[in-house]
Design a protein around this motif. Structure first.
Motif, PDB file in Angstrom:
ATOM      1  N   SER A 159       0.811  -1.224   0.000  1.00 57.74           N
ATOM      2  CA  SER A 159       0.000   0.000   0.000  1.00 57.74           C
ATOM      3  C   SER A 159       0.845   1.275   0.000  1.00 57.74           C
ATOM      4  N   MET A 160       2.152   1.131   0.293  1.00 57.02           N
ATOM      5  CA  MET A 160       3.039   2.293   0.302  1.00 57.02           C
ATOM      6  C   MET A 160       3.585   2.611  -1.095  1.00 57.02           C
ATOM      7  N   TYR A 161       3.360   1.727  -2.048  1.00 58.11           N
ATOM      8  CA  TYR A 161       3.836   1.920  -3.422  1.00 58.11           C
ATOM      9  C   TYR A 161       2.803   2.791  -4.137  1.00 58.11           C
ATOM     10  N   THR A 162       3.156   4.051  -4.372  1.00 62.71           N
ATOM     11  CA  THR A 162       2.145   5.030  -4.787  1.00 62.71           C
ATOM     12  C   THR A 162       1.813   5.017  -6.276  1.00 62.71           C
ATOM     13  N   GLN A 163       2.739   4.623  -7.141  1.00 61.24           N
ATOM     14  CA  GLN A 163       2.483   4.727  -8.588  1.00 61.24           C
ATOM     15  C   GLN A 163       1.222   3.988  -9.041  1.00 61.24           C
ATOM     16  N   PRO A 164       1.056   2.707  -8.675  1.00 57.77           N
ATOM     17  CA  PRO A 164      -0.175   2.038  -9.098  1.00 57.77           C
ATOM     18  C   PRO A 164      -1.419   2.647  -8.470  1.00 57.77           C
ATOM     19  N   ARG A 165      -1.264   3.245  -7.301  1.00 59.06           N
ATOM     20  CA  ARG A 165      -2.434   3.836  -6.645  1.00 59.06           C
ATOM     21  C   ARG A 165      -2.878   5.124  -7.343  1.00 59.06           C
TER      22      ARG A 165
END
Length: 202
Positions: free
Chosen positions: A118-124
């Motif tokens: 959930s800390m990986y922002t690009q896909p979000r």
């Protein structure tokens, strides 16, 4: 590059049974602009060692612009070999499915990337943008506001959330003002919150 090519040729000549040597040779061929040379080398590496994850990943990268379908197949294979790389692999799969205009599978892999990290922002960010394109403003806002907990000082994100609050789908000027004011507090020379705060005040 020419010298690297000579060394790579030497390495596979003295030990042609090494899968890693063929990956090295393939990387040099790719750097030299030889697609076929790189492809043959990476495939040779896999024929020697079916679990050579580097070779599988390089083939996925090699095919990504020419044949997304083949790239997807190699990334699926790579994911089985390197499950710990899940967040980034799911994001890359989402990008490939997006290039094929397969929105359903794109969304599926974006959600899997988010679930894995959930800390990986690009896909979000990509997921939030997807919701916007589908006019699902509520889901987009939820995603952006959640991202704000990771990037509280991101003025572009604050401004974008504020603009979504001003949209006809939400039409909440009080909510918008809160985000524009937060953006203005960080950077008083940013014209976006200045403009919107003046409009809201009017």
């Amino acid at each position: 590059l020419s010298e690297a090519g000579e060394w790579a040729q030497y390495v596979v000549k003295i030990d042609s049974a090494s899968s890693d040597n063929w990956v090295l040779y393939g990387n040099v061929q790719w750097a030299k602009g030889s697609f076929e040379g790189a492809r043959e080398a990476f495939e040779k590496a896999i024929s020697l060692d079916g679990e050579n994850a580097d070779a599988v990943y390089q083939l996925a990268s090699l095919w990504s612009s020419k044949d997304p379908g083949k790239a997807i197949a190699y990334l699926d294979r790579y994911l089985k070999l390197k499950p710990d790389e899940g967040p980034d692999v799911h994001y890359q799969l989402a990008l490939l499915y997006n290039s094929r205009n397969d929105q359903e599978n794109m969304k599926k892999h974006l959600l899997l990337a988010k679930e894995a990290d959930s800390m990986y922002t690009q896909p979000r960010y990509m997921l939030a943008n997807y919701y916007e394109t589908k006019n699902d403003t509520a889901s987009a806002l939820n995603e952006y506001i959640d991202l704000l907990s990771l990037e509280s000082g991101n003025t572009e994100l604050l401004d974008h959330i504020g603009e979504l609050y001003t949209s006809p789908a939400v039409s909440d000027l009080a909510g918008a003002e809160k985000y524009f004011a937060a953006s203005y507090a960080i950077n008083k020379t940013n014209p976006v919150p200045c403009f919107w705060l003046s409009v809201i005040s009017e």
